[in-house]
Design a protein around this motif. Structure first.
Motif, PDB file in Angstrom:
ATOM      1  N   GLU A 187     -17.301  -5.257 -19.170  1.00 33.23           N
ATOM      2  CA  GLU A 187     -15.993  -4.665 -18.898  1.00 33.23           C
ATOM      3  C   GLU A 187     -15.846  -4.375 -17.410  1.00 33.23           C
ATOM      4  OE1 GLU A 187     -12.404  -3.494 -18.978  1.00 33.23           O
ATOM      5  OE2 GLU A 187     -13.331  -4.063 -20.884  1.00 33.23           O
ATOM      6  N   LEU A 188     -14.778  -4.907 -16.798  1.00 29.98           N
ATOM      7  CA  LEU A 188     -14.558  -4.730 -15.363  1.00 29.98           C
ATOM      8  C   LEU A 188     -13.140  -4.259 -15.065  1.00 29.98           C
ATOM      9  CD1 LEU A 188     -16.355  -7.915 -14.017  1.00 29.98           C
ATOM     10  CD2 LEU A 188     -17.088  -5.558 -13.737  1.00 29.98           C
ATOM     11  N   ALA A 189     -12.499  -3.640 -16.021  1.00 33.79           N
ATOM     12  CA  ALA A 189     -11.116  -3.216 -15.821  1.00 33.79           C
ATOM     13  C   ALA A 189     -11.009  -1.833 -15.205  1.00 33.79           C
ATOM     14  CB  ALA A 189     -10.366  -3.234 -17.157  1.00 33.79           C
ATOM     15  N   ASN A 190     -12.131  -1.241 -14.796  1.00 35.22           N
ATOM     16  CA  ASN A 190     -12.101   0.128 -14.274  1.00 35.22           C
ATOM     17  C   ASN A 190     -12.288   0.163 -12.760  1.00 35.22           C
ATOM     18  OD1 ASN A 190     -14.677  -0.850 -14.510  1.00 35.22           O
ATOM     19  ND2 ASN A 190     -15.602   1.090 -15.118  1.00 35.22           N
ATOM     20  N   LEU A 191     -11.730  -0.834 -12.061  1.00 32.25           N
ATOM     21  CA  LEU A 191     -11.801  -0.850 -10.610  1.00 32.25           C
ATOM     22  C   LEU A 191     -10.741   0.065 -10.020  1.00 32.25           C
ATOM     23  CD1 LEU A 191     -12.273  -4.640  -9.811  1.00 32.25           C
ATOM     24  CD2 LEU A 191     -13.934  -2.832  -9.441  1.00 32.25           C
ATOM     25  N   ARG A 192     -11.128   0.845  -9.010  1.00 38.06           N
ATOM     26  CA  ARG A 192     -10.152   1.643  -8.268  1.00 38.06           C
ATOM     27  C   ARG A 192      -9.382   0.727  -7.326  1.00 38.06           C
ATOM     28  NH1 ARG A 192     -14.915   5.105  -7.389  1.00 38.06           N
ATOM     29  NH2 ARG A 192     -14.868   6.882  -8.801  1.00 38.06           N
ATOM     30  N   PRO A 193      -8.257   1.227  -6.755  1.00 34.96           N
ATOM     31  CA  PRO A 193      -7.473   0.399  -5.835  1.00 34.96           C
ATOM     32  C   PRO A 193      -8.251  -0.077  -4.617  1.00 34.96           C
ATOM     33  CG  PRO A 193      -6.177   2.274  -6.558  1.00 34.96           C
ATOM     34  CD  PRO A 193      -7.569   2.483  -7.084  1.00 34.96           C
ATOM     35  N   ASP A 194      -9.297   0.659  -4.221  1.00 30.77           N
ATOM     36  CA  ASP A 194     -10.055   0.227  -3.045  1.00 30.77           C
ATOM     37  C   ASP A 194     -11.232  -0.666  -3.419  1.00 30.77           C
ATOM     38  OD1 ASP A 194     -11.774   1.994  -4.194  1.00 30.77           O
ATOM     39  OD2 ASP A 194     -12.046   3.275  -2.438  1.00 30.77           O
TER      40      ASP A 194
ATOM     41  N   ILE B  48      -8.372  -0.921   2.332  1.00 34.49           N
ATOM     42  CA  ILE B  48      -7.666  -0.850   1.047  1.00 34.49           C
ATOM     43  C   ILE B  48      -7.221  -2.239   0.605  1.00 34.49           C
ATOM     44  CG2 ILE B  48      -5.668   0.090  -0.153  1.00 34.49           C
ATOM     45  CD1 ILE B  48      -5.806   2.489   1.761  1.00 34.49           C
ATOM     46  N   LEU B  49      -6.699  -3.029   1.559  1.00 34.88           N
ATOM     47  CA  LEU B  49      -6.258  -4.381   1.213  1.00 34.88           C
ATOM     48  C   LEU B  49      -7.424  -5.221   0.714  1.00 34.88           C
ATOM     49  CD1 LEU B  49      -3.797  -5.124   4.171  1.00 34.88           C
ATOM     50  CD2 LEU B  49      -3.209  -4.742   1.771  1.00 34.88           C
TER      51      LEU B  49
ATOM     52  N   ILE C  50       0.853  -1.184   0.000  1.00 41.29           N
ATOM     53  CA  ILE C  50       0.000   0.000   0.000  1.00 41.29           C
ATOM     54  C   ILE C  50       0.887   1.231   0.000  1.00 41.29           C
ATOM     55  CG2 ILE C  50      -1.710   1.339   1.284  1.00 41.29           C
ATOM     56  CD1 ILE C  50      -2.851  -1.206   2.348  1.00 41.29           C
ATOM     57  N   THR C  51       0.680   2.108  -0.958  1.00 42.68           N
ATOM     58  CA  THR C  51       1.465   3.329  -1.035  1.00 42.68           C
ATOM     59  C   THR C  51       0.814   4.436  -0.207  1.00 42.68           C
ATOM     60  OG1 THR C  51       0.293   4.192  -2.974  1.00 42.68           O
ATOM     61  CG2 THR C  51       2.153   2.692  -3.378  1.00 42.68           C
ATOM     62  N   GLN C  52       1.614   5.440   0.109  1.00 41.71           N
ATOM     63  CA  GLN C  52       1.082   6.589   0.844  1.00 41.71           C
ATOM     64  C   GLN C  52       0.012   7.296   0.020  1.00 41.71           C
ATOM     65  OE1 GLN C  52       1.760   7.567   4.048  1.00 41.71           O
ATOM     66  NE2 GLN C  52       0.053   8.984   3.679  1.00 41.71           N
ATOM     67  N   GLU C  53       0.203   7.330  -1.292  1.00 40.02           N
ATOM     68  CA  GLU C  53      -0.793   7.966  -2.163  1.00 40.02           C
ATOM     69  C   GLU C  53      -2.132   7.237  -2.098  1.00 40.02           C
ATOM     70  OE1 GLU C  53      -1.390   9.292  -6.861  1.00 40.02           O
ATOM     71  OE2 GLU C  53       0.302   8.032  -6.245  1.00 40.02           O
ATOM     72  N   GLU C  54      -2.104   5.905  -2.081  1.00 39.42           N
ATOM     73  CA  GLU C  54      -3.347   5.136  -1.988  1.00 39.42           C
ATOM     74  C   GLU C  54      -4.057   5.405  -0.671  1.00 39.42           C
ATOM     75  OE1 GLU C  54      -2.271   1.206  -4.727  1.00 39.42           O
ATOM     76  OE2 GLU C  54      -1.824   1.218  -2.579  1.00 39.42           O
ATOM     77  N   LEU C  55      -3.272   5.480   0.426  1.00 36.93           N
ATOM     78  CA  LEU C  55      -3.872   5.762   1.726  1.00 36.93           C
ATOM     79  C   LEU C  55      -4.476   7.155   1.741  1.00 36.93           C
ATOM     80  CD1 LEU C  55      -4.478   4.984   4.633  1.00 36.93           C
ATOM     81  CD2 LEU C  55      -2.164   5.735   5.260  1.00 36.93           C
ATOM     82  N   SER C  56      -3.766   8.127   1.178  1.00 38.38           N
ATOM     83  CA  SER C  56      -4.270   9.500   1.148  1.00 38.38           C
ATOM     84  C   SER C  56      -5.552   9.593   0.329  1.00 38.38           C
ATOM     85  CB  SER C  56      -3.209  10.431   0.559  1.00 38.38           C
ATOM     86  OG  SER C  56      -2.040  10.447   1.370  1.00 38.38           O
ATOM     87  N   GLN C  57      -5.573   8.934  -0.832  1.00 37.98           N
ATOM     88  CA  GLN C  57      -6.776   8.956  -1.677  1.00 37.98           C
ATOM     89  C   GLN C  57      -7.955   8.305  -0.968  1.00 37.98           C
ATOM     90  OE1 GLN C  57      -5.460   7.035  -5.279  1.00 37.98           O
ATOM     91  NE2 GLN C  57      -4.584   8.910  -6.142  1.00 37.98           N
ATOM     92  N   HIS C  58      -7.674   7.223  -0.253  1.00 44.99           N
ATOM     93  CA  HIS C  58      -8.740   6.536   0.469  1.00 44.99           C
ATOM     94  C   HIS C  58      -9.267   7.405   1.609  1.00 44.99           C
ATOM     95  CE1 HIS C  58     -11.113   3.043   1.479  1.00 44.99           C
ATOM     96  NE2 HIS C  58     -10.667   3.051   2.725  1.00 44.99           N
ATOM     97  N   LEU C  59      -8.374   8.104   2.295  1.00 39.52           N
ATOM     98  CA  LEU C  59      -8.794   9.018   3.353  1.00 39.52           C
ATOM     99  C   LEU C  59      -9.717  10.104   2.794  1.00 39.52           C
ATOM    100  CD1 LEU C  59      -5.531   9.494   5.450  1.00 39.52           C
ATOM    101  CD2 LEU C  59      -7.760   8.893   6.390  1.00 39.52           C
ATOM    102  N   VAL C  60      -9.338  10.660   1.654  1.00 41.52           N
ATOM    103  CA  VAL C  60     -10.145  11.723   1.044  1.00 41.52           C
ATOM    104  C   VAL C  60     -11.508  11.183   0.634  1.00 41.52           C
ATOM    105  CG1 VAL C  60     -10.341  13.250  -0.954  1.00 41.52           C
ATOM    106  CG2 VAL C  60      -8.159  13.078   0.270  1.00 41.52           C
TER     107      VAL C  60
END
Length: 498
Positions: A431-438, A407-408, A367-377
């Motif tokens: 089509e299911l390729a547009n999933l976000r990281p969360d 996130i995991l 998990i990157t810091q960017e992913e955590l920040s985006q999830h927080l927002v």
């Protein structure tokens, strides 16, 4: 230290721990040092009171009990780790029993269930076709017409669809009900959403006339109680809808012709329905995978989650001014059917959590810091809070591990879904390729579209947090019972005793 585990059920164990005295002694010495600083004994300087004197002043038993209490949480955690257990709730501690050579205690605790993870590559599922009908387009056009409609006073009784300006006043046993008065409110007859009987009372009233009817309050201290409601109409207004022509298209949209406007509406609806279809596909894939595995569920966890969801529903209904009886009547459900459905959904959501946790562990995601920040927002936006204030709260209350788990789980869900084969009712691939990281569904070009375009796509049967389980219109999707990563709000892995 010695420990032994007794399996009480697939999700509950009893841990028996024996701690020798030499592992208590460091905390015993610490207690003596603390007490030496706190008590005054003639002939001894503060902090220099020897243990034997403290024993006479305070009692050896009290000192030893404190030392054992300070030692127990760490020994519980050591025993948990030594026996490779993953608690998912606070333990029920029995003891400790203090002996000459140390102490012994036992702990019953719910643990993460063990199950064989099924093959999650190539899951197959099917969903309904995406179809935008002429009626769908007409509904959007009608909404635009109503948005740009004009109102004009009429000298006739109010009829269904008319707007009226009204005053309302409720009384009970002849006494006014505090807070149950409304003046000068505009209301469309037949719209509903207020108190029962209002539409019937308004129909046939002209300006200056009033009527009294019996109803039940939907809010306040007297919610659900019978009252007498007086309604007075001061204006009756007829809604005049604009004609659907090119001039209207220029007024209501960025287009010059009705044909162009209709085409844009159709495309927006299709895009929104594709997002809905993708969310349905995600649910269907996870449900198909859950059907392949039997996951034992801790009943205490199910009970806690059921109670939390039930309370959430009751709060949402109260906020909407709807009683549970009225909601069940509108849904055509009995209390027993409602409870059974809530129990099923809760168990599915918890099972999904365990399944996704297992996939995440096997895949060893980073998990990157960017992913955590985006999830927080994103979570802050969902709860209507300022992102910085939300982040500060999560850090201060040690909820960041919970967000990491979300996130995991989202990554695990994305892995499962992107490897799946999903077809629609006509056999075409979805089509299911547009999933976000969360794990949520999103299309960049669809974000920010007008709500009238039908942009849905964030809801899933298994994916928490504050979603509307009541199915009230415009609140949230009926199936959105858990957050976007399979989180039901249960804090797992808390291995410390309080």
């Amino acid at each position: 230290m010695k420990s032994a585990v007794e399996t009480l059920s697939p999700t509950r164990v009893k841990l028996t721990v024996e701690v020798p005295f030499d592992e208590v002694k460091p905390n015993l010495d610490k207690v003596y040092r603390q007490l030496a600083q706190q008590i005054n004994v003639p002939g001894f300087r503060r902090g220099k009171v020897p243990p034997m004197v403290i024993d006479r002043q305070v009692g050896r038993e009290a000192v030893l009990e404190q030392a054992v209490a300070d030692t127990l949480p760490a020994k519980y955690s050591e025993a948990i780790e030594a026996n490779d257990l993953t608690p998912i709730a606070q333990p029920e501690i029995e003891g400790p029993e203090i002996k000459d050579d140390g102490f012994e205690f036992s702990a019953e605790v719910d643990v993460k269930p063990e199950f064989e993870l099924p093959d999650y590559q190539g899951v197959t599922a099917s969903v309904d076709d995406v179809e935008v009908t002429d009626a769908d387009v007409e509904e959007q056009v009608q909404a635009l017409r109503e948005r740009f409609a004009t109102l004009s006073d009429v000298e006739r009784p109010a009829a269904d669809g008319d707007f009226v300006v009204l005053d309302l006043r409720a009384t009970q046993d002849g006494e006014p009900v505090e807070g149950a008065e409304v003046s000068g409110m505009s209301y469309q007859v037949g719209r509903g959403g207020m108190i029962d009987g209002l539409d019937e009372a308004l129909t046939g009233l002209s300006a200056g006339e009033d009527r009294t009817f019996d109803s039940q309050l939907v809010g306040g201290d007297l919610v659900g109680q019978s009252v007498q409601v007086s309604v007075t109409v001061s204006q009756v207004q007829e809604q005049e809808l604009p004609e659907v022509d090119d001039e209207f298209a220029e007024l209501a949209s960025e287009f010059d012709t009705v044909a162009e406007m209709d085409a844009d509406i159709r495309e927006r609806l299709a895009r929104g329905k594709r997002l809905e279809q993708a969310a349905s596909a995600r649910d269907a894939v996870l449900e198909a995978l859950l059907d392949r595995v039997e996951i034992p569920l801790p009943e205490s966890m199910v009970t806690d989650e059921l109670n939390a969801r039930r309370q959430n529903i009751e709060q949402q209904l109260a906020y909407a001014g709807v009683t549970m009886e009225k909601y069940l009547e509108d849904e055509g459900q009995t209390v027993e059917e409602f409870e059974a459905d809530l129990d099923r959904r809760t168990r599915e959501a918890i099972a999904a959590q365990f399944l996704l946790d297992e996939v995440a562990q096997r895949e060893e995601y980073d998990i990157t810091q960017e992913e955590l920040s985006q999830h927080l927002v994103r979570r802050a936006q969902q709860s209507g809070q300022d992102p910085q204030e939300f982040a500060n709260h999560m850090f201060e209350h040690n909820h960041i591990p919970d967000l990491v788990r979300e996130i995991l789980r989202g990554k695990a869900l994305a892995t499962i879904v992107e490897a799946a084969t999903v077809t629609d009712g006509s056999g075409r691939p979805v089509e299911l390729a547009n999933l976000r990281p969360d794990g949520t569904i999103g299309e960049p070009e669809a974000e920010g579209d007008d709500a009238d375009a039908g942009d849905a796509g964030g809801s899933t049967t298994y994916v928490a947090g504050g979603a509307d389980e009541t199915g009230e219109a415009d609140e949230a999707d009926e199936a959105d019972e858990t957050d976007e990563s399979g989180e039901s709000g249960e804090t797992e892995g808390d291995e410390q005793t309080s």
